[in-house]
Design an enzyme around this catalytic site. Sequence first.
Site, PDB file in Angstrom:
ATOM      1  N   ASN A 125      57.691  59.169  94.187  1.00 32.33           N
ATOM      2  CA  ASN A 125      58.474  58.069  94.760  1.00 32.33           C
ATOM      3  C   ASN A 125      59.420  57.576  93.665  1.00 32.33           C
ATOM      4  OD1 ASN A 125      59.457  55.724  95.839  1.00 32.33           O
ATOM      5  ND2 ASN A 125      57.508  54.618  95.806  1.00 32.33           N
TER       6      ASN A 125
ATOM      7  N   LYS B 270      61.715  55.466  93.831  1.00 34.64           N
ATOM      8  CA  LYS B 270      62.096  54.052  94.021  1.00 34.64           C
ATOM      9  C   LYS B 270      63.623  53.894  93.855  1.00 34.64           C
ATOM     10  CE  LYS B 270      57.546  52.779  92.467  1.00 34.64           C
ATOM     11  NZ  LYS B 270      56.668  51.732  92.015  1.00 34.64           N
TER      12      LYS B 270
ATOM     13  N   HIS C 242      54.922  50.679 101.788  1.00 37.66           N
ATOM     14  CA  HIS C 242      54.685  50.613 100.333  1.00 37.66           C
ATOM     15  C   HIS C 242      54.470  49.146  99.950  1.00 37.66           C
ATOM     16  CE1 HIS C 242      55.361  50.784  96.019  1.00 37.66           C
ATOM     17  NE2 HIS C 242      55.061  52.073  96.113  1.00 37.66           N
TER      18      HIS C 242
ATOM     19  N   GLU D 288      55.515  47.436  97.591  1.00 38.61           N
ATOM     20  CA  GLU D 288      56.718  46.703  97.187  1.00 38.61           C
ATOM     21  C   GLU D 288      57.481  46.201  98.410  1.00 38.61           C
ATOM     22  OE1 GLU D 288      58.210  49.695  94.506  1.00 38.61           O
ATOM     23  OE2 GLU D 288      56.565  49.209  93.152  1.00 38.61           O
TER      24      GLU D 288
ATOM     25  N   GLU E 299      46.893  52.731  97.434  1.00 39.91           N
ATOM     26  CA  GLU E 299      47.577  52.284  96.226  1.00 39.91           C
ATOM     27  C   GLU E 299      47.188  50.839  95.925  1.00 39.91           C
ATOM     28  OE1 GLU E 299      51.297  54.748  95.430  1.00 39.91           O
ATOM     29  OE2 GLU E 299      51.923  53.122  96.721  1.00 39.91           O
TER      30      GLU E 299
ATOM     31  N   GLY F 263      52.440  50.652  88.602  1.00 38.08           N
ATOM     32  CA  GLY F 263      53.366  50.363  87.506  1.00 38.08           C
ATOM     33  C   GLY F 263      52.766  49.567  86.366  1.00 38.08           C
TER      34      GLY F 263
ATOM     35  N   SER G 198      49.788  54.221  88.856  1.00 40.55           N
ATOM     36  CA  SER G 198      49.732  54.614  87.439  1.00 40.55           C
ATOM     37  C   SER G 198      49.133  55.997  87.196  1.00 40.55           C
ATOM     38  CB  SER G 198      48.992  53.543  86.621  1.00 40.55           C
ATOM     39  OG  SER G 198      49.714  52.337  86.643  1.00 40.55           O
TER      40      SER G 198
ATOM     41  N   GLY H 205      56.451  55.920  88.541  1.00 41.95           N
ATOM     42  CA  GLY H 205      57.119  56.067  87.243  1.00 41.95           C
ATOM     43  C   GLY H 205      57.103  57.482  86.692  1.00 41.95           C
TER      44      GLY H 205
HETATM   45  C1  PEP Z   1      54.144  53.746  93.557  1.00 39.35           C
HETATM   46  O1  PEP Z   1      55.066  52.950  93.458  1.00 39.35           O
HETATM   47  O2  PEP Z   1      53.878  54.261  94.660  1.00 39.35           O
HETATM   48  C2  PEP Z   1      53.401  54.075  92.362  1.00 39.35           C
HETATM   49  C3  PEP Z   1      52.240  54.646  92.502  1.00 39.35           C
HETATM   50  O3  PEP Z   1      53.975  53.728  91.173  1.00 39.35           O
HETATM   51  P1  PEP Z   1      53.405  54.066  89.695  1.00 39.35           P
HETATM   52  O4  PEP Z   1      52.968  55.505  89.700  1.00 39.35           O
HETATM   53  O5  PEP Z   1      54.554  53.817  88.781  1.00 39.35           O
HETATM   54  O6  PEP Z   1      52.255  53.156  89.454  1.00 39.35           O
END
Ligand code: PEP
Length: 243
Positions: free
Chosen positions: A11, A13, A97, A99, A167, A173, A205, A227
């Site tokens: 992803n 983003k 998601h 966010e 998640e 993040g 993460s 990320g």
């Molecule tokens: C995400 O935004 O779906 C995600 C898992 O981000 P990160 O891997 O950066 O924690």
Amino acid sequence: MTERKRLVAGNWKMNGLRADGRALARDVAARAREPHRCELLVCPPATLLETVGEALAGSDVALGGQDCHSEPKGAFTGCISAEMLRDAGCMYAIVGHSERRHTCGETDRDVRAKTLAAWRAGLVAIVCVGETRAEREAGRAETVVESQLLGSVPENATAGDLIVAYEPVWAIGTGLTPTMADVTEMHAAIRARIPAGARILYGGSVNPKNAAEILALNEVDGALVGGASLKAEDFWAIAYACR
Ligand code: PEP
């Protein structure tokens, strides 16, 4: 029962201009020529779908959208429909998601409508669920996730059109991850509430260092990576951990 093939999804983003997106996608596609034991997916920003789609052509890396509107078209300024994603070459759409749930105020009802829209357009919906830190500390993680599933996943879901991404909001993040026991427990709880054979990804993460341990769990059918998906080397290292 058929084997659940693991999926490693990136992803991106709101990251990347056309030159970066093209270079990253080309790098991922080149690495994906090596033998690998998982499906691969990248979900770039909407402005990069065409560029990334071109860069991935001929590879087995699929293209997905990060969100979609519930309606097929109309007066919804700034929004993108599932049909538009499909038209741009997508096979998947991420919906719900955290966010979007937390910064755009999306409810389970919205996520359910978006899931139906994804199916209407012929896309596989990746429905994200996950508890906040406060909810976990209050011992409510499983209750919260169950309630999100109930509200967000339409009853006629099938293993072919639904993927759930667990998640934990506090893990996204932050560099923090749940214990492997917690991931296993939550994935088992989710599995009991979705169609047999539907895949459950872990997200939050995931990086080249922790991927092998997470992806070795029987209950984990892949990863949704934020990320670390922005560096082809790291994304590939995570995919390579599917052994
Ligand atoms: C995400 O935004 O779906 C995600 C898992 O981000 P990160 O891997 O950066 O924690």
